[in-house]
Design an enzyme around this catalytic site. Structure first.
Site, PDB file in Angstrom:
ATOM      1  N   LEU A   1      -3.919  -1.316   1.876  1.00  0.00           N
ATOM      2  CA  LEU A   1      -4.324   0.049   1.562  1.00  0.00           C
ATOM      3  C   LEU A   1      -5.662   0.249   2.250  1.00  0.00           C
ATOM      4  CD1 LEU A   1      -3.600   0.324  -2.283  1.00  0.00           C
ATOM      5  CD2 LEU A   1      -2.318   1.426  -0.455  1.00  0.00           C
ATOM      6  N   ASP A   2      -5.862   1.399   2.914  1.00  0.00           N
ATOM      7  CA  ASP A   2      -7.153   1.575   3.579  1.00  0.00           C
ATOM      8  C   ASP A   2      -8.248   1.664   2.526  1.00  0.00           C
ATOM      9  OD1 ASP A   2      -7.950   4.478   3.118  1.00  0.00           O
ATOM     10  OD2 ASP A   2      -5.958   4.766   3.981  1.00  0.00           O
ATOM     11  N   ALA A   3      -9.487   1.500   2.971  1.00  0.00           N
ATOM     12  CA  ALA A   3     -10.610   1.336   2.046  1.00  0.00           C
ATOM     13  C   ALA A   3     -10.741   2.505   1.073  1.00  0.00           C
ATOM     14  CB  ALA A   3     -11.912   1.161   2.833  1.00  0.00           C
TER      15      ALA A   3
END
Length: 257
Positions: free
Chosen positions: A112-114
């Protein structure tokens, strides 16, 4: 079948089921007699049957049984600001703080992106991780996106038909509008995808003119985030582990076909 030692002929099926936490030995015997247990795809109703927990694949009512107790499966509600890595080269907050409570070396399944929060699986089961993360196996993920602007039913249809991105066309498996504010408060959209492409939800919504403000992954395959608070972890339940292992074995069967 002769009554040899269990080390040379495996373990009685009902004992193996009880050891795996499926049910008490007496209930396990009942499940076997009722024809609800399969070993390597074949129904077994004989109480004297023995299995090798290391090699035999057993399922009850179609759900895989986990014999290997060394495998660990953990759900994390990843908070925003944390990168999906066990060690970030740039010193940003990473996943190590969430795995320190387990003796096993756990790794994240997919990313999951930040700035995206939500459901992330941590495990030491590499085979299962491959099935869950690889888009060819079609494991779906459900996202809730808060976006700018008032999303219309026509926009939802466009997401379902597909949009063209720089790395190729993409369409949502499912899409629905949860809420839309006429006063400019933005909209809530639920998207179901099996793509593993980078930042795919954000890029899709930007393409249709509704940039993402907040994004959370609520479901991953058969797993639901439920009420797990952000930044918290929990081990998967027996039912959840069974559902994941069933998925993994089905994928392995597809590869062999």
């Amino acid at each position: 079948m002769t009554d040899g030692s269990e080390s040379t002929e495996g373990v009685r099926l009902q004992k193996a089921l009880a050891n795996a936490g499926v049910a008490s030995r007496r209930v396990a015997e009942q499940l076997i007699v009722e024809g609800r247990v399969r070993v390597n795809g074949a129904v077994v109703t004989e109480l004297g049957s023995r299995v090798d927990p290391e090699t035999d694949l057993v399922d009850v009512d179609g759900t895989a049984v986990q014999f290997d107790q060394s495998k660990r499966y953990v759900m994390l509600n990843k908070p925003t600001g944390v990168v999906s890595s066990m060690k970030d080269d740039r010193g940003r907050p990473d996943l190590r703080r969430f795995t320190k409570d387990w003796d096993e070396r756990l790794y994240n399944v997919g990313r999951l992106d930040a700035e995206t929060s939500g459901l992330l699986v941590l495990t030491n089961d590499g085979e299962l991780a491959h099935v869950l993360a690889h888009p060819s196996f079609g494991v779906t993920k459900v996202y809730i996106a808060k976006v700018d602007g008032r999303v219309t039913p026509q926009t939802i249809q466009r997401l379902l038909r597909g949009v063209d991105l720089e790395d190729g066309p993409i369409s949502a498996d499912k899409a629905r509008l949860l809420s839309s504010s006429a006063e400019g408060g933005g909209s809530l959209v639920e998207l179901t995808l099996h793509s593993g492409r980078n930042r795919i939800v954000r890029r899709m919504m930007a393409e249709v003119g509704h940039p993402v403000v907040e994004l959370v992954r609520r479901q991953f395959g058969p797993l639901h985030l439920g009420t797990l608070p952000a930044g918290r972890t929990r081990e998967l339940t027996k039912v959840e582990r069974g559902a994941l292992l069933t998925l993994s074995r089905q994928a392995a069967g597809q590869q062999e076909d």
